[in-house]
Motif scaffolding. Structure first.
Motif, PDB file in Angstrom:
ATOM      1  N   ASN A   1       7.861  17.047   9.608  1.00 54.83           N
ATOM      2  CA  ASN A   1       7.064  17.171  10.836  1.00 54.83           C
ATOM      3  C   ASN A   1       5.592  16.817  10.659  1.00 54.83           C
ATOM      4  O   ASN A   1       4.869  16.704  11.642  1.00 54.83           O
ATOM      5  N   THR A   2       5.140  16.615   9.428  1.00 54.73           N
ATOM      6  CA  THR A   2       3.768  16.112   9.242  1.00 54.73           C
ATOM      7  C   THR A   2       3.799  14.723   8.602  1.00 54.73           C
ATOM      8  O   THR A   2       3.395  13.746   9.231  1.00 54.73           O
ATOM      9  N   ASP A   3       4.316  14.625   7.383  1.00 56.89           N
ATOM     10  CA  ASP A   3       4.234  13.367   6.629  1.00 56.89           C
ATOM     11  C   ASP A   3       5.066  12.247   7.253  1.00 56.89           C
ATOM     12  O   ASP A   3       4.583  11.133   7.446  1.00 56.89           O
ATOM     13  N   ILE A   4       6.334  12.543   7.514  1.00 60.05           N
ATOM     14  CA  ILE A   4       7.220  11.495   8.033  1.00 60.05           C
ATOM     15  C   ILE A   4       6.849  11.169   9.486  1.00 60.05           C
ATOM     16  O   ILE A   4       6.776   9.998   9.867  1.00 60.05           O
TER      17      ILE A   4
ATOM     18  N   THR B   1       0.854  -1.187   0.000  1.00 55.97           N
ATOM     19  CA  THR B   1       0.000   0.000   0.000  1.00 55.97           C
ATOM     20  C   THR B   1       0.887   1.234   0.000  1.00 55.97           C
ATOM     21  O   THR B   1       1.880   1.283   0.727  1.00 55.97           O
ATOM     22  N   VAL B   2       0.526   2.200  -0.817  1.00 56.37           N
ATOM     23  CA  VAL B   2       1.257   3.461  -0.878  1.00 56.37           C
ATOM     24  C   VAL B   2       0.330   4.595  -0.460  1.00 56.37           C
ATOM     25  O   VAL B   2      -0.736   4.782  -1.046  1.00 56.37           O
ATOM     26  N   LEU B   3       0.747   5.314   0.575  1.00 56.69           N
ATOM     27  CA  LEU B   3       0.049   6.539   0.952  1.00 56.69           C
ATOM     28  C   LEU B   3       0.950   7.689   0.535  1.00 56.69           C
ATOM     29  O   LEU B   3       2.155   7.662   0.817  1.00 56.69           O
ATOM     30  N   THR B   4       0.398   8.665  -0.153  1.00 60.12           N
ATOM     31  CA  THR B   4       1.253   9.789  -0.535  1.00 60.12           C
ATOM     32  C   THR B   4       0.605  11.123  -0.207  1.00 60.12           C
ATOM     33  O   THR B   4      -0.602  11.290  -0.349  1.00 60.12           O
ATOM     34  N   ASP B   5       1.438  12.025   0.261  1.00 59.65           N
ATOM     35  CA  ASP B   5       1.042  13.424   0.395  1.00 59.65           C
ATOM     36  C   ASP B   5       0.925  13.985  -1.028  1.00 59.65           C
ATOM     37  O   ASP B   5       1.416  13.357  -1.982  1.00 59.65           O
ATOM     38  N   CYS B   6       0.304  15.115  -1.183  1.00 56.94           N
ATOM     39  CA  CYS B   6       0.085  15.649  -2.542  1.00 56.94           C
ATOM     40  C   CYS B   6       0.977  16.863  -2.831  1.00 56.94           C
ATOM     41  O   CYS B   6       1.921  16.773  -3.624  1.00 56.94           O
TER      42      CYS B   6
ATOM     43  N   ALA C   1      -8.125  20.535  20.523  1.00 56.50           N
ATOM     44  CA  ALA C   1      -8.910  19.962  19.419  1.00 56.50           C
ATOM     45  C   ALA C   1      -8.495  18.515  19.163  1.00 56.50           C
ATOM     46  O   ALA C   1      -7.347  18.140  19.393  1.00 56.50           O
ATOM     47  N   LEU C   2      -9.445  17.719  18.688  1.00 58.64           N
ATOM     48  CA  LEU C   2      -9.123  16.409  18.132  1.00 58.64           C
ATOM     49  C   LEU C   2      -8.682  16.667  16.689  1.00 58.64           C
ATOM     50  O   LEU C   2      -9.483  17.144  15.874  1.00 58.64           O
ATOM     51  N   VAL C   3      -7.420  16.392  16.384  1.00 57.02           N
ATOM     52  CA  VAL C   3      -6.881  16.708  15.054  1.00 57.02           C
ATOM     53  C   VAL C   3      -6.898  15.442  14.199  1.00 57.02           C
ATOM     54  O   VAL C   3      -6.307  14.434  14.575  1.00 57.02           O
ATOM     55  N   LEU C   4      -7.574  15.488  13.049  1.00 60.25           N
ATOM     56  CA  LEU C   4      -7.720  14.278  12.233  1.00 60.25           C
ATOM     57  C   LEU C   4      -6.656  14.153  11.141  1.00 60.25           C
ATOM     58  O   LEU C   4      -6.417  13.086  10.608  1.00 60.25           O
ATOM     59  N   GLY C   5      -5.991  15.257  10.791  1.00 56.52           N
ATOM     60  CA  GLY C   5      -4.987  15.223   9.719  1.00 56.52           C
ATOM     61  C   GLY C   5      -3.628  14.756  10.220  1.00 56.52           C
ATOM     62  O   GLY C   5      -3.432  14.500  11.411  1.00 56.52           O
ATOM     63  N   LYS C   6      -2.675  14.649   9.295  1.00 50.48           N
ATOM     64  CA  LYS C   6      -1.304  14.296   9.644  1.00 50.48           C
ATOM     65  C   LYS C   6      -0.727  15.370  10.575  1.00 50.48           C
ATOM     66  O   LYS C   6      -1.052  16.534  10.389  1.00 50.48           O
ATOM     67  N   PRO C   7       0.117  15.079  11.544  1.00 47.51           N
ATOM     68  CA  PRO C   7       0.746  13.773  11.782  1.00 47.51           C
ATOM     69  C   PRO C   7      -0.065  12.836  12.675  1.00 47.51           C
ATOM     70  O   PRO C   7       0.452  11.785  13.064  1.00 47.51           O
TER      71      PRO C   7
END
Ligand SMILES: [Mg+2]
Length: 302
Positions: free
Chosen positions: A249-252, A26-31, A217-223
């Protein structure tokens, strides 16, 4: 899991590149910064993503951007040469709607955000208010409880170019009730723009509402690892998943928290210089492997 001594994939042998490609399903990629910058595809990225697909990998586009609905993201990706289906788009606007629907939320959302979130909420039958300008009037401090909508049961904060003092007042006043949910799309500090002008990111707004509401807040996005929980129901194996990103600091950080393998590309926010500094100081989160840009993978496989 790919456990090679090779950090820079460009220095890998053909066998090591094959070993790497065989190590995930599976590959997840940031845009932004990996696949494209604004409306321009980064050279070779579409070929690389479409190559993963040809190899039979499952693909998900994971973006903290909350301004578009999934079908618009899919369309943008397709126009830039990527094979993409809206079911593969995991944008924060969609995650917010999916989360609220999943917990059976029936009340109204007060939204500091834009149509991207508004339309995703509407698609799952959740009512919302707050989109668009809420201008500062001379007597704005005289806001009364009757100015608040008693049906609001959640405050959602995403990117909102119309953010204003009255919006902060309303958000914090709704959040004064303990039962009111507090959800944020992401906490990115800035937009990845070059040059001397800083464009504040959604994190700026989230921190402001956290400060005046005295809540987190409950943060749903990366990280944060909500995406992993979201995908686990479809049989995701973290050890055989690759996360590709341009921002440590977000994706990795997201990849590391989720137990995924991580590939950093240097075509976006994190620069070669940043990475060298982080490696020298052994400052996490460090990626497993690195490439100047995603498209460079193609020449390594031929
Ligand atoms: Mg990015």
């Amino acid at each position: 899991m790919f456990k090679s001594a090779v950090f820079n994939l460009e220095e890998a042998s053909k066998d090591q590149v094959q070993e790497f490609l065989n190590s995930f399903d599976t590959v997840l990629t940031d845009c932004d910064g990996v696949l494209w910058i604004d409306n321009n595809a980064i050279a070779g990225s579409a070929e690389a993503m479409n190559y993963f697909r040809k190899l039979g990998k499952r693909i998900f586009y994971v973006t903290n951007n909350s301004t578009k609905i999934r079908s618009d993201f899919a369309l943008k990706a397709q126009q830039l040469g990527f094979i993409a289906d809206q079911e593969e788009i995991l944008s924060t606007a969609y995650l917010v709607a999916h989360y609220l629907k999943g917990i059976g939320f029936k009340k109204k959302v007060y939204l500091i955000g834009s149509n991207g979130i508004g339309d995703e909420l509407k698609a799952v039958g959740i009512r919302h208010i707050g989109i668009g300008p809420d201008n500062v009037k001379p007597d704005f401090k005289n806001m009364k409880p009757s100015d608040l909508d008693p049906e609001v049961g959640a405050v959602v904060v995403g990117y909102d170019e119309h953010v204003s003092y009255p919006k902060f007042m309303k958000a914090a006043s709704y959040l004064a009730s303990e039962e009111c949910l507090f959800i944020a799309t992401n906490t990115d500090e800035r937009f990845p723009k070059s040059g001397s002008i800083v464009v504040p990111g959604t994190g700026t707004l989230v921190r402001a509402v956290e400060t005046c509401s005295e809540r987190k807040a409950l943060v749903l996005g990366k990280p944060n690892d909500y995406v992993r929980k979201f995908l686990e129901s479809s049989g995701l194996d973290p050890a055989r998943t690759l996360m590709i990103g341009d921002r440590c600091n977000t994706d990795i950080e997201f990849g590391v928290r989720c137990g995924f393998q991580t590939l950093l590309v240097l075509s976006g926010v994190t620069s070669t210089k940043d990475l060298e500094k982080m490696r020298k100081e052994q400052k996490p989160p460090l990626p497993d492997v690195v490439l100047p840009k995603l498209g460079d993978l193609i020449s390594l496989t031929s």
